[in-house]
Design a protein around this motif. Sequence first.
Motif, PDB file in Angstrom:
ATOM      1  N   ASN A 236       0.815  -1.214   0.000  1.00  0.00           N
ATOM      2  CA  ASN A 236       0.000   0.000   0.000  1.00  0.00           C
ATOM      3  C   ASN A 236       0.849   1.265   0.000  1.00  0.00           C
ATOM      4  N   TYR A 237       2.142   1.139   0.373  1.00  0.00           N
ATOM      5  CA  TYR A 237       3.029   2.287   0.303  1.00  0.00           C
ATOM      6  C   TYR A 237       3.363   2.663  -1.140  1.00  0.00           C
ATOM      7  N   PHE A 238       3.143   1.729  -2.075  1.00  0.00           N
ATOM      8  CA  PHE A 238       3.518   1.954  -3.459  1.00  0.00           C
ATOM      9  C   PHE A 238       2.307   2.031  -4.392  1.00  0.00           C
ATOM     10  N   THR A 239       1.193   1.422  -4.006  1.00  0.00           N
ATOM     11  CA  THR A 239      -0.012   1.441  -4.824  1.00  0.00           C
ATOM     12  C   THR A 239      -1.221   1.289  -3.915  1.00  0.00           C
ATOM     13  N   ASP A 240      -2.399   1.569  -4.442  1.00  0.00           N
ATOM     14  CA  ASP A 240      -3.613   1.475  -3.634  1.00  0.00           C
ATOM     15  C   ASP A 240      -4.025   0.014  -3.499  1.00  0.00           C
ATOM     16  N   VAL A 241      -4.181  -0.430  -2.269  1.00  0.00           N
ATOM     17  CA  VAL A 241      -4.642  -1.786  -1.977  1.00  0.00           C
ATOM     18  C   VAL A 241      -6.032  -1.674  -1.361  1.00  0.00           C
ATOM     19  N   PRO A 242      -7.047  -2.294  -1.961  1.00  0.00           N
ATOM     20  CA  PRO A 242      -8.413  -2.165  -1.435  1.00  0.00           C
ATOM     21  C   PRO A 242      -8.538  -2.709  -0.013  1.00  0.00           C
ATOM     22  N   ASN A 243      -9.432  -2.084   0.727  1.00  0.00           N
ATOM     23  CA  ASN A 243      -9.819  -2.559   2.065  1.00  0.00           C
ATOM     24  C   ASN A 243      -8.668  -2.546   3.068  1.00  0.00           C
ATOM     25  N   ILE A 244      -7.717  -1.621   2.891  1.00  0.00           N
ATOM     26  CA  ILE A 244      -6.641  -1.473   3.863  1.00  0.00           C
ATOM     27  C   ILE A 244      -6.925  -0.237   4.704  1.00  0.00           C
ATOM     28  N   HIS A 245      -7.052  -0.439   5.987  1.00  0.00           N
ATOM     29  CA  HIS A 245      -7.304   0.665   6.900  1.00  0.00           C
ATOM     30  C   HIS A 245      -6.246   0.634   7.992  1.00  0.00           C
ATOM     31  N   GLY A 246      -5.528   1.737   8.148  1.00  0.00           N
ATOM     32  CA  GLY A 246      -4.484   1.791   9.156  1.00  0.00           C
ATOM     33  C   GLY A 246      -5.051   1.858  10.558  1.00  0.00           C
ATOM     34  N   SER A 247      -4.397   1.192  11.476  1.00  0.00           N
ATOM     35  CA  SER A 247      -4.816   1.258  12.868  1.00  0.00           C
ATOM     36  C   SER A 247      -4.453   2.614  13.451  1.00  0.00           C
ATOM     37  N   ILE A 248      -5.172   3.005  14.492  1.00  0.00           N
ATOM     38  CA  ILE A 248      -5.035   4.332  15.080  1.00  0.00           C
ATOM     39  C   ILE A 248      -4.504   4.196  16.502  1.00  0.00           C
ATOM     40  N   LYS A 249      -3.508   5.018  16.838  1.00  0.00           N
ATOM     41  CA  LYS A 249      -2.973   5.067  18.190  1.00  0.00           C
ATOM     42  C   LYS A 249      -2.850   6.526  18.613  1.00  0.00           C
ATOM     43  N   ARG A 250      -3.069   6.772  19.883  1.00  0.00           N
ATOM     44  CA  ARG A 250      -3.043   8.159  20.347  1.00  0.00           C
ATOM     45  C   ARG A 250      -1.642   8.758  20.309  1.00  0.00           C
ATOM     46  N   ARG A 251      -0.649   8.015  20.718  1.00  0.00           N
ATOM     47  CA  ARG A 251       0.725   8.495  20.853  1.00  0.00           C
ATOM     48  C   ARG A 251       0.775   9.744  21.736  1.00  0.00           C
ATOM     49  N   ALA A 252       0.413   9.508  23.012  1.00  0.00           N
ATOM     50  CA  ALA A 252       0.324  10.621  23.969  1.00  0.00           C
ATOM     51  C   ALA A 252       1.635  11.373  24.112  1.00  0.00           C
ATOM     52  N   TRP A 253       2.758  10.714  23.871  1.00  0.00           N
ATOM     53  CA  TRP A 253       4.053  11.376  24.015  1.00  0.00           C
ATOM     54  C   TRP A 253       4.274  12.461  22.966  1.00  0.00           C
ATOM     55  N   LEU A 254       3.372  12.543  21.957  1.00  0.00           N
ATOM     56  CA  LEU A 254       3.463  13.595  20.952  1.00  0.00           C
ATOM     57  C   LEU A 254       2.350  14.632  21.089  1.00  0.00           C
ATOM     58  N   ASP A 255       1.632  14.591  22.188  1.00  0.00           N
ATOM     59  CA  ASP A 255       0.548  15.568  22.383  1.00  0.00           C
ATOM     60  C   ASP A 255       1.066  17.002  22.361  1.00  0.00           C
ATOM     61  N   TRP A 256       2.280  17.195  22.844  1.00  0.00           N
ATOM     62  CA  TRP A 256       2.848  18.550  22.865  1.00  0.00           C
ATOM     63  C   TRP A 256       3.000  19.127  21.466  1.00  0.00           C
ATOM     64  N   ALA A 257       3.154  18.256  20.469  1.00  0.00           N
ATOM     65  CA  ALA A 257       3.401  18.739  19.111  1.00  0.00           C
ATOM     66  C   ALA A 257       2.191  19.448  18.519  1.00  0.00           C
ATOM     67  N   TYR A 258       0.977  19.108  18.984  1.00  0.00           N
ATOM     68  CA  TYR A 258      -0.211  19.765  18.453  1.00  0.00           C
ATOM     69  C   TYR A 258      -0.213  21.257  18.748  1.00  0.00           C
ATOM     70  N   LYS A 259       0.462  21.652  19.814  1.00  0.00           N
ATOM     71  CA  LYS A 259       0.495  23.065  20.188  1.00  0.00           C
ATOM     72  C   LYS A 259       1.333  23.900  19.229  1.00  0.00           C
ATOM     73  N   LEU A 260       2.112  23.223  18.371  1.00  0.00           N
ATOM     74  CA  LEU A 260       2.918  23.958  17.402  1.00  0.00           C
ATOM     75  C   LEU A 260       2.064  24.609  16.324  1.00  0.00           C
ATOM     76  N   ILE A 261       0.829  24.118  16.155  1.00  0.00           N
ATOM     77  CA  ILE A 261      -0.096  24.708  15.186  1.00  0.00           C
ATOM     78  C   ILE A 261      -0.963  25.736  15.912  1.00  0.00           C
ATOM     79  N   PRO A 262      -0.864  27.009  15.578  1.00  0.00           N
ATOM     80  CA  PRO A 262      -1.614  28.056  16.284  1.00  0.00           C
ATOM     81  C   PRO A 262      -3.122  27.808  16.231  1.00  0.00           C
ATOM     82  N   TYR A 263      -3.800  28.153  17.326  1.00  0.00           N
ATOM     83  CA  TYR A 263      -5.254  27.984  17.414  1.00  0.00           C
ATOM     84  C   TYR A 263      -5.927  29.106  16.629  1.00  0.00           C
ATOM     85  N   ALA A 264      -6.403  28.775  15.429  1.00  0.00           N
ATOM     86  CA  ALA A 264      -7.062  29.765  14.577  1.00  0.00           C
ATOM     87  C   ALA A 264      -7.928  29.035  13.558  1.00  0.00           C
TER      88      ALA A 264
END
Length: 393
Positions: A236-264
């Motif tokens: 799927n990194y090279f072509t579209d593969v049907p019915n591939i859905h990536g799993s989701i993880k919070r990655r709390a250790w990167l929560d600070w990075a969201y603050k780099l985008i100004p609230y607007a």
Amino acid sequence: MNSLYDVWRTRFTHYMGEVQKYMRFVFTGHLAIVIMFVLGAGGYQYSQWLKVASSDFPAIWLAAAIMGILLGFSRPVTLIRKPDEVYLLPLETKLPQYFNKAIKYTLGSQIILVVLLYLVTWPMLRQVAGLKPSTILVGLVAALLLKWWNIHSEFSYRWAYKGHHVWMDRIVRMICSFVLIASILYIQFIPIIIMILIIFSYPMFWKKKLQETPFPYEHFVRLEENRMMAIYRFANYFTDVPNIHGSIKRRAWLDWAYKLIPYAKQNTQAYLVFRTFVRTDDHFYLWLRLTVISALASAFIHIPVAIAVVVAALAFATAIQLKQALTTSTDFRMDMLYPLPENSRKKATVKIVRYTIIIQAIIVLLAGIGTPYFYFQGLIALIIGELTLRLSK
């Protein structure tokens, strides 16, 4: 189907067709060029190191450790499917016919890597350790036999214990393989005899349990599903593969990075795209994997042209794949309910991917400190990534 041999043949044909269908998009001409440069540069560096390597270097221990780890990873390929839990129950007494074919294919598909990796260590064992070719050849034969033993052992262990604590089994087999290969290369007969006895007796610990345990269809079905999903995700990194859905993880250790985008209000899509990139395994690990490979190439390859080709190719792959993945997502999002400009997501995606390219370029630059023209490596990654963002659709 006349027999389970026919079942295996049909499934194997379908499996090979499925793999070939997607792998032809993976191993394209561009990737072949990158692989050629990496192998050429790696082989050159290896040959140069062999000329100056000290005779005190633990070449035998290193070769035995590499082979032990490789041999320990011997996951069987069974092609078992979920309906088999019902339809193969009447034929359970004939399952050995099916699994004999499965284990033979597993051995044939995995033994190639064992041979190639052992041949890579051959010059080191010959020049640095000073071993005779006959001794090295005996070590190769032992590695091939150990691969057969590892595959059979892991298959039997998974059957007996339904895959529970399989890492403990792998560690034991890695240690056994490592010690036996090292003993053969050092020509130590007493350790060789002891390890052969241990290797032959090791499967006896669960042989009785194996005979009393019905085949764990659920575990092997899950094993096959995970293996095929790994193939699909890679493709799927090279072509579209049907019915591939990536799993989701919070990655709390990167929560600070969201603050780099100004609230607007104008940063709504940028925040959502960045959050999608961080939390989606496919996107995040794609960037991480390509960045690590690029950094390793920058750190250990001392041929400027080879480094430039590898870094440029990986920067291009990072930019084009992340841009397409984050822009063409078909999943429903809450921002679709709000009157945002149509091209706002595309602009936000370009912005976020540009930041990932900048971070990748900095990491490549830092990793290459000490190598010739290291300051060009980060610049190449930055330029190729930016050109890809601007010129791609």
